[in-house]
Design a protein around this motif. Structure first.
Motif, PDB file in Angstrom:
ATOM      1  N   ASP A  20       0.824  -1.213   0.000  1.00  0.00           N
ATOM      2  CA  ASP A  20       0.000   0.000   0.000  1.00  0.00           C
ATOM      3  C   ASP A  20       0.857   1.262   0.000  1.00  0.00           C
ATOM      4  OD1 ASP A  20      -2.329  -1.461  -0.050  1.00  0.00           O
ATOM      5  OD2 ASP A  20      -2.676  -1.360   2.111  1.00  0.00           O
ATOM      6  N   ALA A  21       1.979   1.222   0.716  1.00  0.00           N
ATOM      7  CA  ALA A  21       2.869   2.387   0.753  1.00  0.00           C
ATOM      8  C   ALA A  21       3.444   2.674  -0.633  1.00  0.00           C
ATOM      9  CB  ALA A  21       3.991   2.154   1.761  1.00  0.00           C
ATOM     10  N   ILE A  22       3.696   1.634  -1.407  1.00  0.00           N
ATOM     11  CA  ILE A  22       4.209   1.801  -2.774  1.00  0.00           C
ATOM     12  C   ILE A  22       3.160   2.480  -3.657  1.00  0.00           C
ATOM     13  CG2 ILE A  22       4.916   0.563  -4.860  1.00  0.00           C
ATOM     14  CD1 ILE A  22       6.135  -1.566  -2.876  1.00  0.00           C
ATOM     15  N   LEU A  23       1.903   2.060  -3.516  1.00  0.00           N
ATOM     16  CA  LEU A  23       0.836   2.682  -4.289  1.00  0.00           C
ATOM     17  C   LEU A  23       0.700   4.157  -3.927  1.00  0.00           C
ATOM     18  CD1 LEU A  23      -1.878  -0.126  -4.120  1.00  0.00           C
ATOM     19  CD2 LEU A  23      -0.435   0.467  -6.068  1.00  0.00           C
ATOM     20  N   ASP A  24       0.781   4.449  -2.629  1.00  0.00           N
ATOM     21  CA  ASP A  24       0.700   5.831  -2.171  1.00  0.00           C
ATOM     22  C   ASP A  24       1.862   6.647  -2.733  1.00  0.00           C
ATOM     23  OD1 ASP A  24      -0.704   7.786  -0.638  1.00  0.00           O
ATOM     24  OD2 ASP A  24       0.844   7.656   0.904  1.00  0.00           O
ATOM     25  N   LEU A  25       3.048   6.056  -2.720  1.00  0.00           N
ATOM     26  CA  LEU A  25       4.222   6.717  -3.283  1.00  0.00           C
ATOM     27  C   LEU A  25       4.027   6.995  -4.763  1.00  0.00           C
ATOM     28  CD1 LEU A  25       7.219   7.632  -3.180  1.00  0.00           C
ATOM     29  CD2 LEU A  25       7.842   5.220  -3.545  1.00  0.00           C
ATOM     30  N   GLY A  26       3.527   6.007  -5.495  1.00  0.00           N
ATOM     31  CA  GLY A  26       3.308   6.190  -6.921  1.00  0.00           C
ATOM     32  C   GLY A  26       2.375   7.353  -7.222  1.00  0.00           C
TER      33      GLY A  26
ATOM     34  N   SER B 190       1.792   9.921  -5.273  1.00  0.00           N
ATOM     35  CA  SER B 190       2.435  11.171  -4.847  1.00  0.00           C
ATOM     36  C   SER B 190       3.442  11.672  -5.875  1.00  0.00           C
ATOM     37  CB  SER B 190       3.127  10.980  -3.490  1.00  0.00           C
ATOM     38  OG  SER B 190       4.323  10.221  -3.621  1.00  0.00           O
ATOM     39  N   LEU B 191       3.940  10.774  -6.709  1.00  0.00           N
ATOM     40  CA  LEU B 191       4.897  11.144  -7.754  1.00  0.00           C
ATOM     41  C   LEU B 191       4.201  11.494  -9.068  1.00  0.00           C
ATOM     42  CD1 LEU B 191       7.661   8.444  -7.102  1.00  0.00           C
ATOM     43  CD2 LEU B 191       7.731  10.874  -6.490  1.00  0.00           C
ATOM     44  N   GLY B 192       2.883  11.629  -9.017  1.00  0.00           N
ATOM     45  CA  GLY B 192       2.134  11.974 -10.219  1.00  0.00           C
ATOM     46  C   GLY B 192       1.822  10.785 -11.091  1.00  0.00           C
ATOM     47  N   GLY B 193       1.813   9.587 -10.490  1.00  0.00           N
ATOM     48  CA  GLY B 193       1.614   8.368 -11.253  1.00  0.00           C
ATOM     49  C   GLY B 193       0.229   7.786 -11.122  1.00  0.00           C
ATOM     50  N   THR B 194       0.117   6.514 -11.497  1.00  0.00           N
ATOM     51  CA  THR B 194      -1.139   5.775 -11.444  1.00  0.00           C
ATOM     52  C   THR B 194      -0.928   4.466 -10.703  1.00  0.00           C
ATOM     53  OG1 THR B 194      -2.827   4.635 -12.798  1.00  0.00           O
ATOM     54  CG2 THR B 194      -0.629   4.793 -13.726  1.00  0.00           C
TER      55      THR B 194
ATOM     56  N   GLN C 110      -9.552  -1.434  -5.383  1.00  0.00           N
ATOM     57  CA  GLN C 110     -10.722  -0.584  -5.555  1.00  0.00           C
ATOM     58  C   GLN C 110     -10.567   0.765  -4.854  1.00  0.00           C
ATOM     59  OE1 GLN C 110     -10.792  -3.762  -4.495  1.00  0.00           O
ATOM     60  NE2 GLN C 110     -12.628  -4.855  -5.184  1.00  0.00           N
ATOM     61  N   GLU C 111     -10.075   0.730  -3.610  1.00  0.00           N
ATOM     62  CA  GLU C 111      -9.941   1.988  -2.869  1.00  0.00           C
ATOM     63  C   GLU C 111      -8.912   2.897  -3.532  1.00  0.00           C
ATOM     64  OE1 GLU C 111      -7.615   1.874   0.911  1.00  0.00           O
ATOM     65  OE2 GLU C 111      -7.763  -0.306   0.663  1.00  0.00           O
ATOM     66  N   TRP C 112      -7.914   2.297  -4.168  1.00  0.00           N
ATOM     67  CA  TRP C 112      -6.882   3.091  -4.825  1.00  0.00           C
ATOM     68  C   TRP C 112      -7.395   3.675  -6.137  1.00  0.00           C
ATOM     69  CZ3 TRP C 112      -2.922   4.608  -2.111  1.00  0.00           C
ATOM     70  CH2 TRP C 112      -2.555   3.868  -0.979  1.00  0.00           C
ATOM     71  N   LEU C 113      -8.267   2.960  -6.839  1.00  0.00           N
ATOM     72  CA  LEU C 113      -8.903   3.530  -8.018  1.00  0.00           C
ATOM     73  C   LEU C 113      -9.702   4.760  -7.621  1.00  0.00           C
ATOM     74  CD1 LEU C 113      -9.761   3.414 -11.035  1.00  0.00           C
ATOM     75  CD2 LEU C 113     -11.713   2.019 -10.284  1.00  0.00           C
ATOM     76  N   ALA C 114     -10.459   4.648  -6.533  1.00  0.00           N
ATOM     77  CA  ALA C 114     -11.271   5.770  -6.056  1.00  0.00           C
ATOM     78  C   ALA C 114     -10.394   6.976  -5.719  1.00  0.00           C
ATOM     79  CB  ALA C 114     -12.089   5.343  -4.842  1.00  0.00           C
ATOM     80  N   LYS C 115      -9.245   6.726  -5.089  1.00  0.00           N
ATOM     81  CA  LYS C 115      -8.337   7.829  -4.761  1.00  0.00           C
ATOM     82  C   LYS C 115      -7.788   8.489  -6.017  1.00  0.00           C
ATOM     83  CE  LYS C 115      -6.739   6.065  -0.275  1.00  0.00           C
ATOM     84  NZ  LYS C 115      -5.583   5.549   0.502  1.00  0.00           N
TER      85      LYS C 115
ATOM     86  N   GLY D 163     -15.239  10.839 -11.201  1.00  0.00           N
ATOM     87  CA  GLY D 163     -14.805   9.753 -12.082  1.00  0.00           C
ATOM     88  C   GLY D 163     -15.419   8.431 -11.686  1.00  0.00           C
ATOM     89  N   LEU D 164     -15.484   8.162 -10.374  1.00  0.00           N
ATOM     90  CA  LEU D 164     -16.067   6.910  -9.899  1.00  0.00           C
ATOM     91  C   LEU D 164     -17.559   6.863 -10.203  1.00  0.00           C
ATOM     92  CD1 LEU D 164     -15.202   4.335  -8.435  1.00  0.00           C
ATOM     93  CD2 LEU D 164     -15.810   5.435  -6.277  1.00  0.00           C
ATOM     94  N   ASP D 165     -18.226   8.000 -10.083  1.00  0.00           N
ATOM     95  CA  ASP D 165     -19.663   8.049 -10.377  1.00  0.00           C
ATOM     96  C   ASP D 165     -19.923   7.742 -11.853  1.00  0.00           C
ATOM     97  OD1 ASP D 165     -22.489   8.724  -9.756  1.00  0.00           O
ATOM     98  OD2 ASP D 165     -22.108  10.426 -11.085  1.00  0.00           O
TER      99      ASP D 165
END
Length: 461
Positions: A401-407, A409-413, A425-430, A436-438
């Motif tokens: 999860d920390a890697i996803l958060d890092l990604g 924060s660096l302007g990634g996906t 799913q929660e990361w897609l929503a973020k 977009g989710l709607d």
């Protein structure tokens, strides 16, 4: 109700096409990602044609039973994982290459065709199907379409969606939608083809695809460059991109990955540093053009601080060098259980991702090895852990999860090619936000109002 559904499926598809043995259905309940939840399917069905898919979908719809489409199960997002009481609809028996049209450079294929089988078949006509996921020798085109799979050649050729001209899709009511066309250009109406590519089986079941092909390239020339650090390798990647050099492949391996590969292959990759980072490039431009491309890349790598560079135009030697990249995950798996992440960041921030993963590894006390597609910034940090040791799974999940958060924060996906599946799913929503989710949910309800297809994948209604 379940017995009536099973009887109907057997009657319409044939008894051999419907499996309910729990020992067998369990093997179809999940893909290769250990994090993603999975349920117990009611049955596994294997239609042999589009009409069989339609029959299965109609029967499940009338019974109110969810359908989870599945290919070979090589995915890394849980997108094909079963939910309790569902019917897993396996498309591997739809495995015909319907047509190869050399003059228009296209192929029409069913979803069960293995990626490498297609590549080998079109090569006989002097043609090339570029998308090459690491599992290309056993993953199927249907799964590639469902996840919009990429691969090592994305830097030059793009991902699966870039080669899809049209689709045949069975919708939730059993009707058949045909999207796209066989022409090079066409802008009539919404781009429904792109809508279904990457939809992870949540909108319909793909039963046929019309794919564009390229002329078969020449055997690639290969270059390997060793750097003393990730920032130095990252500088080289940025300069290569800025110069406009487009190799057919540009891969990066960090220190932890190099260590694992060297142990696995019992060889020295020649990094010359305990913080070494490798960059592997190929050019399939052929002849003097390939030599010029690799010469330019070699110069840029040297300018960025490469301690060693080596290139060859011998295909056999090139394959040996590339083996280090292709066995990376296998080498890491030999050291323990693995959670393979999939984040994509701007190419100028690859080094920050790698160094950030090193900090995350130190924080959780586990190995995080980074390997990926430097040409497009799609990295695969892999957390290595001991599944039998108390607490290590939780620490691995925390790192993941920390890697996803890092990604982000660096302007990634949060996913470049594996998909969202049943655990991001929660990361897609973020990433896409509430609006977009709607919009995603509105599209899902419009095409699958009863939430029949792959419920719980990508997002929840």
């Amino acid at each position: 109700m379940s017995n009536a559904l099973l009887d109907r499926l057997r009657a319409e598809l044939g008894g051999d096409a419907v499996v309910t043995d729990p020992d067998v259905t369990a093997t179809y309940s999940r893909d290769q990602m250990p994090l993603a939840p999975s349920g117990t399917p009611l049955a596994v069905v294997s239609p042999e044609d589009t009409e069989g898919v339609r029959a299965a979908v109609r029967a499940c719809a009338e019974a109110g039973v969810p359908v989870v489409p599945r290919g070979a199960g090589s995915g890394l997002s849980g997108a094909a994982n079963a939910v309790d009481g569902c019917v897993v609809l396996v498309t591997t028996k739809l495995d015909r290459i319907v047509e190869i049209d050399p003059d228009n450079r296209l192929a029409v294929v069913q979803p069960g065709v293995v990626n490498q089988t297609l590549r080998d078949a079109v090569a006989k006509h002097g043609l090339f199907y570029p998308p090459d996921p690491s599992s290309y020798d056993w993953c199927t085109i249907g799964g590639n379409l469902a996840t919009n799979a990429g691969g090592l050649c994305c830097v030059k050729y793009g991902v699966t969606a870039d080669f899809v001209l049209g689709l045949e899709v069975v919708l939730a009511d059993g009707s058949v939608l045909r999207t796209g066309r066989r022409t090079v250009k066409g802008v009539a109406g919404y781009d429904l083809t792109r809508l279904f590519v990457g939809s992870e089986g949540t909108l319909g079941v793909i039963t046929e695809a019309t794919l564009s092909l390229r002329p078969l390239p020449e055997a690639p020339a290969t270059l390997v460059a060793a750097f003393p650090s990730a920032p130095a390798a990252g500088t080289a990647v940025s300069r290569i991109v800025r110069e406009g050099v487009v190799p057919s492949l540009m891969e990066i391996m960090d220190t932890a990955t190099i260590d694992a590969v060297q142990d696995y292959l019992r060889t020295d990759l020649g990094t010359g540093s305990d913080r070494g980072t490798l960059l592997l490039c190929q050019s399939d431009a052929g002849g003097t053009r390939a030599s010029a491309e690799l010469a330019a890349i070699e110069r840029l790598c040297r300018d960025a601080g490469a301690e060693m560079t080596y290139h060859t135009d011998d295909p056999v030697e090139g394959d040996l060098l590339m083996r280090a990249r292709r066995v990376a995950l296998t080498a890491l798996e030999s050291r323990g259980s693995c959670m393979t992440d999939d984040v994509c960041v701007p190419r100028t921030r690859i080094a920050e991702l790698i160094t950030g993963c090193e900090r995350i590894a130190d924080d959780v006390g586990l190995t995080v090895a980074v390997v990926g597609h430097a040409g497009d910034g799609n990295m695969h940090p892999t957390v290595v852990y001991d599944a039998s040791a108390e607490g290590e799974f939780d620490r691995a999940k925390r790192a993941f999860d920390a890697i996803l958060d890092l990604g982000l924060s660096l302007g990634g996906t949060v996913t470049g090619e594996h998909g969202v599946g049943k655990f991001k799913q929660e990361w897609l929503a973020k990433e896409i936000g509430s609006v977009g989710l709607d919009v995603h949910r509105r599209i899902k309800r419009a095409l699958d109002p009863d939430n029949l297809f792959n419920p719980g994948s990508m997002f929840s209604l």
